[in-house]
Design a protein around this motif. Structure first.
Motif, PDB file in Angstrom:
ATOM      1  N   ARG A 214       0.775  -1.159  -0.205  1.00  0.00           N
ATOM      2  CA  ARG A 214       0.296   0.046   0.115  1.00  0.00           C
ATOM      3  C   ARG A 214       0.776   1.449  -0.269  1.00  0.00           C
ATOM      4  NH1 ARG A 214      -5.205  -0.241   1.449  1.00  0.00           N
ATOM      5  NH2 ARG A 214      -6.458  -1.856   2.009  1.00  0.00           N
ATOM      6  N   ILE A 215       2.148   1.680   0.964  1.00  0.00           N
ATOM      7  CA  ILE A 215       2.867   2.260   0.799  1.00  0.00           C
ATOM      8  C   ILE A 215       3.666   2.582  -0.379  1.00  0.00           C
ATOM      9  CG2 ILE A 215       5.050   3.237   1.385  1.00  0.00           C
ATOM     10  CD1 ILE A 215       4.066   2.024   4.647  1.00  0.00           C
ATOM     11  N   ALA A 216       4.105   1.684  -1.198  1.00  0.00           N
ATOM     12  CA  ALA A 216       4.509   1.606  -2.251  1.00  0.00           C
ATOM     13  C   ALA A 216       3.754   1.976  -3.631  1.00  0.00           C
ATOM     14  CB  ALA A 216       4.689   0.609  -3.153  1.00  0.00           C
ATOM     15  N   THR A 217       2.785   1.667  -3.592  1.00  0.00           N
ATOM     16  CA  THR A 217       1.373   2.445  -4.797  1.00  0.00           C
ATOM     17  C   THR A 217       0.862   3.363  -4.489  1.00  0.00           C
ATOM     18  OG1 THR A 217       0.357  -0.243  -3.962  1.00  0.00           O
ATOM     19  CG2 THR A 217      -0.979   1.309  -5.636  1.00  0.00           C
ATOM     20  N   LEU A 218       1.099   4.534  -3.286  1.00  0.00           N
ATOM     21  CA  LEU A 218       0.926   5.429  -2.332  1.00  0.00           C
ATOM     22  C   LEU A 218       1.711   6.006  -2.838  1.00  0.00           C
ATOM     23  CD1 LEU A 218       0.003   7.875  -1.199  1.00  0.00           C
ATOM     24  CD2 LEU A 218       1.096   7.309   0.447  1.00  0.00           C
ATOM     25  N   LEU A 219       3.330   5.961  -3.259  1.00  0.00           N
ATOM     26  CA  LEU A 219       4.922   6.924  -3.611  1.00  0.00           C
ATOM     27  C   LEU A 219       4.092   6.447  -5.187  1.00  0.00           C
ATOM     28  CD1 LEU A 219       7.583   5.138  -1.347  1.00  0.00           C
ATOM     29  CD2 LEU A 219       5.943   7.192  -1.390  1.00  0.00           C
ATOM     30  N   ALA A 220       3.991   5.556  -5.558  1.00  0.00           N
ATOM     31  CA  ALA A 220       3.616   5.492  -6.956  1.00  0.00           C
ATOM     32  C   ALA A 220       3.075   6.418  -7.762  1.00  0.00           C
ATOM     33  CB  ALA A 220       3.515   4.082  -7.638  1.00  0.00           C
ATOM     34  N   GLY A 221       1.308   6.481  -7.086  1.00  0.00           N
ATOM     35  CA  GLY A 221       0.685   7.284  -7.772  1.00  0.00           C
ATOM     36  C   GLY A 221       1.039   9.123  -7.578  1.00  0.00           C
ATOM     37  N   ARG A 222       1.667   8.892  -6.368  1.00  0.00           N
ATOM     38  CA  ARG A 222       2.118   9.902  -6.445  1.00  0.00           C
ATOM     39  C   ARG A 222       3.417  10.878  -7.465  1.00  0.00           C
ATOM     40  NH1 ARG A 222       3.289  11.071   0.381  1.00  0.00           N
ATOM     41  NH2 ARG A 222       0.928  10.916   1.091  1.00  0.00           N
ATOM     42  N   ARG A 223       4.191   9.972  -7.623  1.00  0.00           N
ATOM     43  CA  ARG A 223       4.707  10.097  -8.624  1.00  0.00           C
ATOM     44  C   ARG A 223       4.527  10.466  -9.769  1.00  0.00           C
ATOM     45  NH1 ARG A 223       9.118   6.305 -11.265  1.00  0.00           N
ATOM     46  NH2 ARG A 223      10.416   8.321 -12.198  1.00  0.00           N
TER      47      ARG A 223
END
Length: 483
Positions: A214-223
């Motif tokens: 979930r954290i990785a996906t959040l970071l990817a979405g922000r990118r």
């Protein structure tokens, strides 16, 4: 994930790379994480109301020391990376191959506590354990949860290779300092078992995996959102802004300005941007952060190519913002140090206002015209050339311009107020009730009118035609209303 869902489109998809041993990578993909499988392999929908898709790219290794190579192969094809632990993450960081946000699965907390409980149930003495891949604070908390003192615990926090870590645990056990080893690396566990050392491998729990994903996906979405942010490159020609010595002839100045304009048009087309002239010595290139990121990372864009091709030095300021005006203001601030510099300073070879750069630029003008990039440019003086040049001038309110503005207004009205202004043909077709083919034509028309910016190519989304996304410049509607 709710924050991402409010700004990303419903069908927006991000790519996450899984970097870890084969068994763990397969476990993450096949473990039946909450959510339903989507189209294509290893694609899932997060179990939330935002409907954000993420694609998992497997980068499995046999040894943690291969992590850097696996990440390098992923390249820029992923928006974020999820590592099995902080050890492979550190290997990739030291190798300098990380080009996206990255996060490790946390082995402290639940995974470490579960390992110690399993060791106790099997009759192991966990009062004097040795640890790796976790911090001392994690080890102390896990032991405290079991009602044990951490005085006899030994923790190797420094990231080392499997051989060094196995030697660390074995040496402590052989001299009687520790009674059991706890390691987060499978290779270390295998080595210790061969040496007869009591060892327990710390395995990531489903909760730890789900949380890290979930954290990785959040970071990817922000990118992804950051890549769609507007970027402005303000380009100035010092030899036209601060002429020194004998005043440059008007015709020569026009030739130089025309040459730089044609050069910037071709360069901006390469990154999906548009060009407009803002003064007699400066131009503005409007693009997206994603399209200019590769250029601006190593050096200011356009500078080296302009020096090689035209023989002049350009000063470039890059600005980012949520609106065109905000990005332009940041670009002007970035150029402020150049403007405060004394005339004649900060220029490279060929940047003076002498005859040689100008005449060289005139040769380039004729070369570009012969290739059709500046079709219609005559050779009978600078004024005629400036009037007949067929680059991208500031758009006028013709019929096609009005139609494009109407399309942009309809899209802005249909999009949610808090949605990101990123669309593709499929979403545009749904919003405007037209076919994807018509939607693609309308989006191309918006881009030609400077009302939308093509985003960098999408990464491995679906089979078939690759989707081209556009960043709508809704700010143009506000500018028109203010006129």
């Amino acid at each position: 994930m709710t924050a991402v869902g409010r700004v990303l489109q419903h069908d927006q998809q991000v790519a996450v790379g899984l970097v870890g041993p084969h068994q763990l990578v397969e476990r993450i993909v096949l473990a039946g994480l909450p959510g339903r499988a989507g189209p294509g392999p290893a694609v899932y929908v997060l179990p939330s109301d935002d409907g954000l898709h993420y694609r998992l790219h497997m980068a499995a290794y046999r040894s943690e020391q291969e992590a850097a190579e696996k990440v390098a192969r992923l390249g820029r094809g992923v928006d974020a990376c999820l590592f099995a632990s902080r050890v492979p993450l550190e290997y990739a960081r030291r190798a300098g191959v990380l080009v996206c946000p990255s996060v490790p699965i946390q082995l402290g907390g639940g995974p470490l506590l579960a390992t110690l409980l399993a060791a106790q149930r099997m009759g192991a003495d966990v009062t004097r354990p040795s640890f790796d891949t976790v911090s001392r604070a994690d080890a102390e908390r896990a032991l405290a949860d079991l009602g044990l003192s951490a005085d006899g615990a030994q923790v190797q926090e420094e990231v080392s290779g499997p051989a060094a870590l196995a030697s660390y645990h074995a040496r402590l056990w052989q001299v009687g300092v520790t009674s059991v080893a706890c390691t987060g690396l499978d290779e270390v566990a295998r080595r210790l078992k061969t040496a007869g050392v009591p060892v327990f491998a710390v395995r990531a729990t489903e909760t730890a995996i789900s949380s890290a994903l979930r954290i990785a996906t959040l970071l990817a979405g922000r990118r992804v959102l950051a890549d769609s942010q507007l970027a402005v490159a303000l380009v100035e020609i010092p030899s036209l802004r601060d002429p020194t010595g004998r005043p440059t002839a008007r015709q020569a100045r026009e030739e130089l300005r025309l040459a730089v304009h044609g050069f910037l048009v071709r360069e901006s087309q390469r990154v999906g941007g548009t060009v407009s002239q803002v003064s007699d010595h400066s131009f503005l290139v409007l693009a997206t952060r994603g399209s200019l990121a590769a250029e601006a990372a190593a050096h200011p864009p356009f500078v080296a190519a302009a020096r090689e091709l035209l023989g002049v030095t350009l000063e470039v300021g890059i600005g980012l913002g949520r609106s065109e005006q905000e990005a332009e203001d940041q670009a002007r601030l970035a150029l402020a140090p150049h403007r405060r510099a004394a005339p004649g300073k900060g220029r490279g070879p060929g940047a003076t206002a002498g005859v040689q750069p100008v005449s060289r630029a005139a040769v380039v003008v004729r070369e570009i015209a012969s290739r059709g990039a500046l079709a219609g440019a005559a050779a009978d003086g600078a004024n005629d050339r400036a009037e007949k040049v067929t680059t991208f001038p500031a758009p006028v309110d013709g019929l096609s311009r009005l139609r494009s503005l109407e399309t942009l207004a309809r899209l802005a009205q249909k999009l949610a107020a808090d949605a990101s202004p990123i669309v593709d043909a499929e979403l545009t077709g749904r919003l405007l009730s037209v076919t994807p083919r018509t939607a693609r034509r309308q989006l191309r028309a918006l881009a030609e009118q400077g009302l939308a910016l093509p985003l960098p190519p999408s990464r491995n989304r679906h089979p078939g035609r690759p989707r081209q996304a556009y960043r709508l410049i809704i700010e143009k509607l506000d500018q028109r209303a203010a006129q």
